[in-house]
Design an enzyme around this catalytic site. Structure first.
Site, PDB file in Angstrom:
ATOM      1  N   CYS A   1       2.601   0.006  -0.247  1.00 58.00           N
ATOM      2  CA  CYS A   1       2.431   0.515   1.118  1.00 58.00           C
ATOM      3  C   CYS A   1       1.690  -0.498   1.988  1.00 58.00           C
ATOM      4  O   CYS A   1       1.995  -0.655   3.173  1.00 58.00           O
ATOM      5  CB  CYS A   1       1.666   1.836   1.108  1.00 58.00           C
TER       6      CYS A   1
ATOM      7  N   ARG B   1       9.366   6.879   0.707  1.00 59.94           N
ATOM      8  CA  ARG B   1       9.440   5.856   1.762  1.00 59.94           C
ATOM      9  C   ARG B   1      10.640   6.161   2.657  1.00 59.94           C
ATOM     10  O   ARG B   1      11.740   5.664   2.428  1.00 59.94           O
ATOM     11  CB  ARG B   1       9.567   4.466   1.134  1.00 59.94           C
TER      12      ARG B   1
END
Lengths: 82, 240
Positions: free
Chosen positions: B56, B133
């Site tokens: 991330c 995601r």
């Protein structure tokens, strides 16, 4: 209140947005505020909404105007014609 | 033996292409933001599994790198995870301190999962507590125009996101489609004719055609990217 710091001062973006309202004329739309304050349009809309909740600006149709409380926050007189 | 009652199945809806994006009002690192605040701009709403995680972090740096290009295309970024705003702020500060990168876009603190659920960002088969995601490209009229889902293990490709934005804006501006592996400046596809008149016009127009249904033409890619297209469902439906 996200537009106001814990010490009562305005956040930098809120101050830029509020100062962009302090000019001769009737009202400012979010688009005009975004241009004058050099912030993205979404941020101008969100900040104006918060400043409205705080009583520093007031919605007038589809535009906003500086209130006496907003002018006082900037330590500036309310622009003429308001 | 007494079995424990089955956990009720929770519905996780998914937005649909060319339908209105689910509206929201959310706490972010830039204050309370509504979907309607982005009216008139394109929006990339994306989720990440959790703050202070390695993949991330690389993605946030990468999104920051493409943010100026997106702004030129009238596209705003809005991140999301099921973390608190304090966690988001601390993570962004950490990224600034350790990687010298300032995160310029707001991040939704979706602690009650309201936005994540509305957008189908939680994939229970992968994780019940983290968002996958996900990328939603939403047009200036708040219509969902594209969706990308990546698993937790795989960081997203920013060039593909840029390419997708360019393709959508070009399709809107020129009423064309884009072929496989298209990039700005390359030839686009003219929608297949639906009537014999259209077919005849196409033949006479002198397009580059492999056959009547597969015709290309060249457009000014820079102009396409600079256009501020407005979505029209008719255009989107006509191009296949």
């Amino acid at each position: 209140m996200p537009c106001v710091n814990a010490d009562g001062t305005l956040t930098p973006v809120a101050e830029r947005v509020l100062r962009s309202m302090h000019a001769p004329g009737a009202t400012r739309t979010p688009d005009e505020v975004a241009r004058e304050a050099a912030v993205p349009l979404y941020r101008a809309r969100a900040s104006l909404r918060e400043l409205d909740s705080a009583g520093f600006v007031a919605l007038d149709g589809s535009a906003y105007r500086l209130t006496p409380a907003g002018a006082a926050k900037l330590d500036a007189p309310v622009p003429a014609g308001r | 033996m007494i079995s424990a009652p089955l956990e009720p199945t929770r519905a996780f809806g998914l937005p649909r292409l060319n339908e209105p994006a689910p509206p929201f009002e959310a706490v972010t690192t830039h204050g309370v933001i509504k979907l309607s605040d982005f009216a008139g701009s394109w929006l990339i709403l994306f989720s990440h599994p959790a703050d202070f995680t390695p993949v991330c972090t690389t993605e946030f740096v990468a999104f920051t790198e493409i943010a100026p290009k997106l702004r030129e295309k009238n596209v705003e970024l809005l991140g999301l995870s099921i973390d608190s705003v304090y966690s988001h702020l601390a993570w962004a500060r950490n990224i600034r301190e350790k990687l010298d990168v300032e995160i310029p876009f707001p991040i939704i603190a979706d602690l009650d999962r309201a936005v994540a659920t509305a957008y189908g960002m939680i994939m229970p088969g992968e994780s019940k507590t983290e968002t996958s995601r996900c990328v939603f490209i939403i047009d200036p009229k708040a219509i969902v125009r594209a969706m990308i889902y990546y698993p937790l293990t795989t960081g997203r490709n920013m060039q593909e996101i840029l390419r997708l934005v360019d393709a959508l804006q070009t399709a809107d501006a020129y009423q064309v489609a884009t072929p496989a592996n298209w990039e700005p400046g390359k030839k686009v596809i003219i929608p297949a004719p639906k009537t014999s008149d259209e077919l005849e016009q196409r033949v006479e127009a002198g397009f580059e055609c492999a056959d009547w249904y597969l015709c290309h033409k060249t457009i000014d890619g820079a102009a396409a990217a600079a256009a501020a297209p407005i979505h029209t469902p008719a255009t989107a439906m006509a191009v296949k």
